[in-house]
Design an enzyme around this catalytic site. Structure first.
Site, PDB file in Angstrom:
ATOM      1  N   HIS A 134       2.433  -5.803   5.689  1.00  0.00           N
ATOM      2  CA  HIS A 134       1.772  -5.569   4.697  1.00  0.00           C
ATOM      3  C   HIS A 134       0.458  -6.441   4.674  1.00  0.00           C
ATOM      4  O   HIS A 134      -0.689  -5.993   4.499  1.00  0.00           O
ATOM      5  CB  HIS A 134       2.639  -5.300   3.589  1.00  0.00           C
ATOM      6  CG  HIS A 134       1.625  -5.440   2.115  1.00  0.00           C
ATOM      7  ND1 HIS A 134       1.366  -4.315   1.664  1.00  0.00           N
ATOM      8  CD2 HIS A 134       1.111  -6.441   1.519  1.00  0.00           C
ATOM      9  CE1 HIS A 134       0.560  -4.521   0.661  1.00  0.00           C
ATOM     10  NE2 HIS A 134       0.444  -5.795   0.564  1.00  0.00           N
ATOM     11  N   GLU A 135       0.803  -7.817   4.916  1.00  0.00           N
ATOM     12  CA  GLU A 135      -0.075  -8.873   4.804  1.00  0.00           C
ATOM     13  C   GLU A 135      -1.095  -8.644   5.708  1.00  0.00           C
ATOM     14  O   GLU A 135      -2.107  -9.157   5.620  1.00  0.00           O
ATOM     15  CB  GLU A 135       0.580 -10.271   4.708  1.00  0.00           C
ATOM     16  CG  GLU A 135       1.471 -10.375   3.523  1.00  0.00           C
ATOM     17  CD  GLU A 135       0.866 -10.112   2.193  1.00  0.00           C
ATOM     18  OE1 GLU A 135      -0.130 -10.515   2.198  1.00  0.00           O
ATOM     19  OE2 GLU A 135       1.453 -10.023   1.198  1.00  0.00           O
ATOM     20  N   HIS A 138      -3.692  -6.165   5.315  1.00  0.00           N
ATOM     21  CA  HIS A 138      -5.002  -6.577   4.463  1.00  0.00           C
ATOM     22  C   HIS A 138      -6.075  -7.079   5.420  1.00  0.00           C
ATOM     23  O   HIS A 138      -7.302  -7.040   5.195  1.00  0.00           O
ATOM     24  CB  HIS A 138      -4.544  -7.509   3.309  1.00  0.00           C
ATOM     25  CG  HIS A 138      -3.852  -7.175   2.171  1.00  0.00           C
ATOM     26  ND1 HIS A 138      -4.412  -5.835   1.359  1.00  0.00           N
ATOM     27  CD2 HIS A 138      -2.619  -7.052   1.376  1.00  0.00           C
ATOM     28  CE1 HIS A 138      -3.577  -5.454   0.500  1.00  0.00           C
ATOM     29  NE2 HIS A 138      -2.543  -6.347   0.597  1.00  0.00           N
TER      30      HIS A 138
END
Length: 262
Positions: A134-135, A138
Site C-alpha cells: 500500500h505504501e 502511493h
C-alpha cells in the site's frame, strides 16, 4: 528504551494548529508567495531523501548486523519479507525498521520504506507485505511526490512570505527536522488511498501472496482504532490519516470474491 517517532497524525495536528494561527493578511501573503515558488521533481527527491536520513539518525533503527538480538531479528524478518521486492515495478527501494512504539509504516518519493517494529509485532509476514505494498503504491502512483511537493511549497511560503529570496534547498537545510515531520505527515485523499489499496492488492496477487492478508491487516488496524476510542487524542489513533479500516476490509474482501468467480 525505544525512541518515539512522531506519527503521521501527530504531525498533521501540528501543521493544522500552525495554520489556524495565521491571520487573514498572513494567509494572503502565503498565497502570493506560494504562487511565486516552484519545486522540481529533483528537489522533491532530495528533500525526501534528506528528511528520511534525518529520521534515521534520530530514531533507533534495526540492522541485520545489529548486536542487539531483538533488533537484529526485526531487520532479518523485514529482509526476508521485503528483500525480494527492493527493485519492484521500476522502483529502487531501500528499507529499514524503526525500533519505536508507534504502529505505522511509510514510503517516500525517494524510495525509502520504513516499517515500525510495533507494527511488525502485530502483523504476520504477508500482512506486513500488504501494508508495504500500500505504501509503495502511493510512491508508484505519484501520490507521495504530489503530497511532498505541496508540503514543501507550504513550508517555503511560510518561511519566505514577502521575500524574493530563499529556495527549497535553503529551507530543507535550515529546518530539516521540521520538514521531516511535515513530510511524514502528508495526507492523501480517499481516492488516492483506495488506489493505493488496489495497488497493494495487485502487488500481493502478482507475487503469489494471499490478498486476504491485506484484509486481515486492515482488520487489526480497525481493532486498534476501536481500542483507542473516540474520546482519546487524535494523535493516539492508529493510521488516523487513512480511510475507515472496516470499509477497507470489506472492499478487499469484495475484490477477492469477485476475482474468485473469474
Amino acid at each position: 528504551m525505544k525512541k518515539i517517532l512522531l506519527t503521521m497524525s501527530m504531525a498533521c495536528l501540528t501543521i493544522a494548529g500552525f495554520n489556524a494561527q495565521l491571520n487573514k493578511g498572513k494567509i494572503q501573503a502565503l498565497s502570493t508567495a506560494a504562487k511565486a515558488l516552484t519545486v522540481t521533481d529533483a528537489e522533491v527527491q532530495d528533500a525526501a531523501a534528506a528528511s528520511v536520513k534525518w529520521m534515521d539518525e534520530h530514531n533507533a533503527t534495526c540492522s541485520t548486523k545489529d548486536k542487539d538480538k531483538k533488533k537484529k531479528a526485526y531487520a532479518d524478518r523485514l529482509e526476508k519479507i521485503f528483500g525480494p521486492y527492493k527493485n519492484y515495478d521500476g522502483l529502487k527501494l531501500n528499507y529499514k525498521v524503526y525500533y519505536v512504539i508507534d504502529v505505522n509504516a511509510f514510503a517516500s518519493p525517494d524510495g525509502s520504506v520504513r516499517v515500525f517494529s510495533s507494527l511488525m509485532d502485530m502483523m504476520t509476514d504477508d500482512e506486513i507485505l500488504g501494508i508495504i505494498g500500500h505504501e509503495i503504491g502511493h510512491v508508484k502512483l505519484g501520490h507521495s511526490k504530489k503530497a511532498y511537493k505541496q508540503a514543501l511549497l507550504t513550508a517555503a511560503a511560510a518561511k519566505y512570505a514577502g521575500s524574493t529570496t530563499g529556495s527549497v534547498a535553503d529551507l530543507v537545510n535550515s529546518d530539516l527536522g521540521d520538514i521531516a515531520t511535515e513530510l511524514t505527515g502528508a495526507q492523501f485523499s480517499q481516492t488516492q488511498e483506495s488506489a493505493a489499496d488496489d495497488y497493494a492488492y495487485t502487488f500481493m496477487v502478482a507475487n503469489g501472496k494471499d490478498p486476504h492478508a491485506l484484509a486481515t491487516a486492515f482488520e487489526k488496524i480497525a481493532k486498534l482504532e476501536k481500542e483507542a476510542g473516540a474520546d482519546k487524542s487524535t494523535g493516539t489513533k492508529i493510521f488516523s490519516s487513512h480511510p475507515d479500516s472496516e470499509k477497507r476490509v470489506k472492499r478487499v474482501e469484495s475484490k477477492i470474491k469477485k476475482d474468485s468467480k473469474k
